[in-house]
Design a protein around this motif. Sequence first.
Motif, mmCIF file in Angstrom:
data_model
loop_
_atom_site.group_PDB
_atom_site.id
_atom_site.type_symbol
_atom_site.label_atom_id
_atom_site.label_comp_id
_atom_site.label_asym_id
_atom_site.label_seq_id
_atom_site.Cartn_x
_atom_site.Cartn_y
_atom_site.Cartn_z
ATOM 1 N N LEU A 188 18.808 -47.471 31.304
ATOM 2 C CA LEU A 188 18.090 -46.753 32.352
ATOM 3 C C LEU A 188 16.977 -45.911 31.741
ATOM 4 O O LEU A 188 17.238 -45.020 30.923
ATOM 5 C CB LEU A 188 19.057 -45.831 33.114
ATOM 6 N N VAL A 189 15.746 -46.193 32.140
ATOM 7 C CA VAL A 189 14.586 -45.445 31.641
ATOM 8 C C VAL A 189 14.118 -44.478 32.718
ATOM 9 O O VAL A 189 13.855 -44.872 33.860
ATOM 10 C CB VAL A 189 13.437 -46.384 31.250
ATOM 11 N N LYS A 190 14.011 -43.199 32.350
ATOM 12 C CA LYS A 190 13.513 -42.161 33.249
ATOM 13 C C LYS A 190 12.192 -41.617 32.713
ATOM 14 O O LYS A 190 12.066 -41.324 31.526
ATOM 15 C CB LYS A 190 14.536 -41.023 33.365
ATOM 16 N N PHE A 191 11.224 -41.451 33.620
ATOM 17 C CA PHE A 191 9.921 -40.903 33.256
ATOM 18 C C PHE A 191 9.897 -39.419 33.626
ATOM 19 O O PHE A 191 9.960 -39.053 34.804
ATOM 20 C CB PHE A 191 8.810 -41.676 33.963
ATOM 21 N N LEU A 192 9.807 -38.573 32.616
ATOM 22 C CA LEU A 192 9.964 -37.138 32.816
ATOM 23 C C LEU A 192 8.814 -36.505 33.598
ATOM 24 O O LEU A 192 8.982 -35.443 34.209
ATOM 25 C CB LEU A 192 10.108 -36.438 31.460
ATOM 26 N N LYS A 193 7.647 -37.131 33.591
ATOM 27 C CA LYS A 193 6.493 -36.607 34.323
ATOM 28 C C LYS A 193 6.135 -37.502 35.508
ATOM 29 O O LYS A 193 4.986 -37.577 35.938
ATOM 30 C CB LYS A 193 5.293 -36.459 33.381
ATOM 31 N N ASP A 194 7.143 -38.165 36.057
ATOM 32 C CA ASP A 194 6.943 -39.132 37.125
ATOM 33 C C ASP A 194 6.397 -38.465 38.393
ATOM 34 O O ASP A 194 6.993 -37.525 38.912
ATOM 35 C CB ASP A 194 8.277 -39.831 37.444
ATOM 36 N N THR A 195 5.269 -38.972 38.872
ATOM 37 C CA THR A 195 4.698 -38.475 40.123
ATOM 38 C C THR A 195 4.843 -39.498 41.249
ATOM 39 O O THR A 195 4.358 -39.267 42.359
ATOM 40 C CB THR A 195 3.210 -38.130 39.956
ATOM 41 N N MET A 196 5.497 -40.608 40.960
ATOM 42 C CA MET A 196 5.679 -41.664 41.957
ATOM 43 C C MET A 196 7.046 -41.601 42.614
ATOM 44 O O MET A 196 7.189 -41.870 43.807
ATOM 45 C CB MET A 196 5.504 -43.040 41.300
ATOM 46 N N ARG A 240 28.140 -48.402 26.878
ATOM 47 C CA ARG A 240 27.315 -49.507 27.371
ATOM 48 C C ARG A 240 26.319 -49.048 28.432
ATOM 49 O O ARG A 240 25.575 -49.856 28.958
ATOM 50 C CB ARG A 240 28.203 -50.625 27.930
ATOM 51 N N LEU A 241 26.321 -47.760 28.709
ATOM 52 C CA LEU A 241 25.351 -47.170 29.628
ATOM 53 C C LEU A 241 24.381 -46.343 28.799
ATOM 54 O O LEU A 241 24.764 -45.345 28.177
ATOM 55 C CB LEU A 241 26.061 -46.300 30.664
ATOM 56 N N LYS A 242 23.124 -46.767 28.756
ATOM 57 C CA LYS A 242 22.136 -46.162 27.874
ATOM 58 C C LYS A 242 21.088 -45.404 28.690
ATOM 59 O O LYS A 242 20.569 -45.921 29.681
ATOM 60 C CB LYS A 242 21.427 -47.235 27.040
ATOM 61 N N PHE A 243 20.777 -44.194 28.246
ATOM 62 C CA PHE A 243 19.792 -43.350 28.919
ATOM 63 C C PHE A 243 18.592 -43.150 28.000
ATOM 64 O O PHE A 243 18.733 -42.622 26.897
ATOM 65 C CB PHE A 243 20.406 -41.997 29.277
ATOM 66 N N ILE A 244 17.430 -43.577 28.457
ATOM 67 C CA ILE A 244 16.207 -43.475 27.662
ATOM 68 C C ILE A 244 15.172 -42.677 28.458
ATOM 69 O O ILE A 244 15.032 -42.867 29.667
ATOM 70 C CB ILE A 244 15.646 -44.869 27.320
ATOM 71 N N GLU A 245 14.464 -41.791 27.779
ATOM 72 C CA GLU A 245 13.421 -40.984 28.401
ATOM 73 C C GLU A 245 12.047 -41.404 27.897
ATOM 74 O O GLU A 245 11.894 -41.856 26.767
ATOM 75 C CB GLU A 245 13.612 -39.500 28.074
ATOM 76 N N SER A 246 11.070 -41.215 28.780
ATOM 77 C CA SER A 246 9.671 -41.306 28.369
ATOM 78 C C SER A 246 8.963 -40.087 28.944
ATOM 79 O O SER A 246 9.021 -39.844 30.158
ATOM 80 C CB SER A 246 9.018 -42.591 28.905
ATOM 81 N N ASN A 247 8.314 -39.312 28.096
ATOM 82 C CA ASN A 247 7.679 -38.062 28.527
ATOM 83 C C ASN A 247 6.300 -38.339 29.125
ATOM 84 O O ASN A 247 5.282 -37.781 28.704
ATOM 85 C CB ASN A 247 7.577 -37.097 27.345
ATOM 86 N N THR A 248 6.279 -39.228 30.128
ATOM 87 C CA THR A 248 5.029 -39.696 30.716
ATOM 88 C C THR A 248 5.204 -39.858 32.224
ATOM 89 O O THR A 248 6.291 -39.650 32.764
ATOM 90 C CB THR A 248 4.623 -41.055 30.117
ATOM 91 N N ASP A 249 4.123 -40.276 32.883
ATOM 92 C CA ASP A 249 4.165 -40.579 34.308
ATOM 93 C C ASP A 249 4.773 -41.977 34.517
ATOM 94 O O ASP A 249 5.055 -42.704 33.551
ATOM 95 C CB ASP A 249 2.750 -40.514 34.894
ATOM 96 N N HIS A 250 4.953 -42.337 35.762
ATOM 97 C CA HIS A 250 5.643 -43.561 36.161
ATOM 98 C C HIS A 250 5.049 -44.807 35.507
ATOM 99 O O HIS A 250 3.846 -45.078 35.637
ATOM 100 C CB HIS A 250 5.582 -43.692 37.681
ATOM 101 N N LEU A 251 5.890 -45.538 34.782
ATOM 102 C CA LEU A 251 5.534 -46.800 34.121
ATOM 103 C C LEU A 251 4.394 -46.669 33.130
ATOM 104 O O LEU A 251 3.742 -47.662 32.794
ATOM 105 C CB LEU A 251 5.182 -47.881 35.163
ATOM 106 N N GLN A 252 4.168 -45.456 32.638
ATOM 107 C CA GLN A 252 3.122 -45.236 31.637
ATOM 108 C C GLN A 252 3.773 -45.160 30.255
ATOM 109 O O GLN A 252 4.457 -44.190 29.938
ATOM 110 C CB GLN A 252 2.346 -43.953 31.942
#
Length: 268
Positions: A188-196, A240-252
Amino acid sequence: MGDSCCNPLSIGSIIKLIEKTITPSPYILSLRIGNNIVEDTSNGFFMNINHQIDYVCKKLEANKNLSQGYHSLGFSQGGQFFRAVAQRCPNPPMLNLISIGGQHQGVFGFPRCPGDNVTVCNYIRDLLRFGAYETIIQDHLVQAEYWHDPHQEEEYRKKSIFLADINQEGTFNELYKTNLLKIRNMILVKFLKDTMVEPHESEWFGFYKQGDTSTIIDLKDSDLYKNDLLGLKQLDEQQRLKFIESNTDHLQFTDAWFIENIIPYLIG
């Protein structure tokens, strides 16, 4: 939403990156829902999600290249759609389920619209405002089918024809849990600055507290996890449940980020 299977600036560029990074180049199927790119884009707004899932399941089962298993890679709303495929259609077997910005607890708020779809998005906003849980809207508007109103939780559970079903919030379906536990990993990838995505915590199965949009209930504090309705707790305990962050906006994200965080799950 607002994209197609074969856009060279989005999905097409991801395909090229995977082919360039993994040796030998793997077989890649970019799913098109409909007969052409125009239909594929339109169906992302107006084709009942359950019909889309049925359509995809048949395409996957008929594809001999996937008979030994496949990795799924879903972007944005494609993340929860692919989870529905895993829960409903275990053949051919899904290996790793990778959700990049998927809204697994739905959304409460409609975002800025990608690409040239501003008119369409304004129309959808009006429909959601009119009544997301009206039968005709649920049957024909994709975004209404994962619209999750924390102020109308009972209405949502009764009338959501997609999200409430795959999240076991109506009638419990044991096969959904059994089938999801067959995958190797859920990423699961979460975008920390997601505006969408509102709230962006939905990308990790978090959501607003009932009746309170100022408070987020994280996955591990939710009934979905505590009661292990989908097997997420079991997946988590088995790492088997993986949490990944991206410090960006949605799909960036950059190619380097994708290669480091996603490519390892597409090998083997």
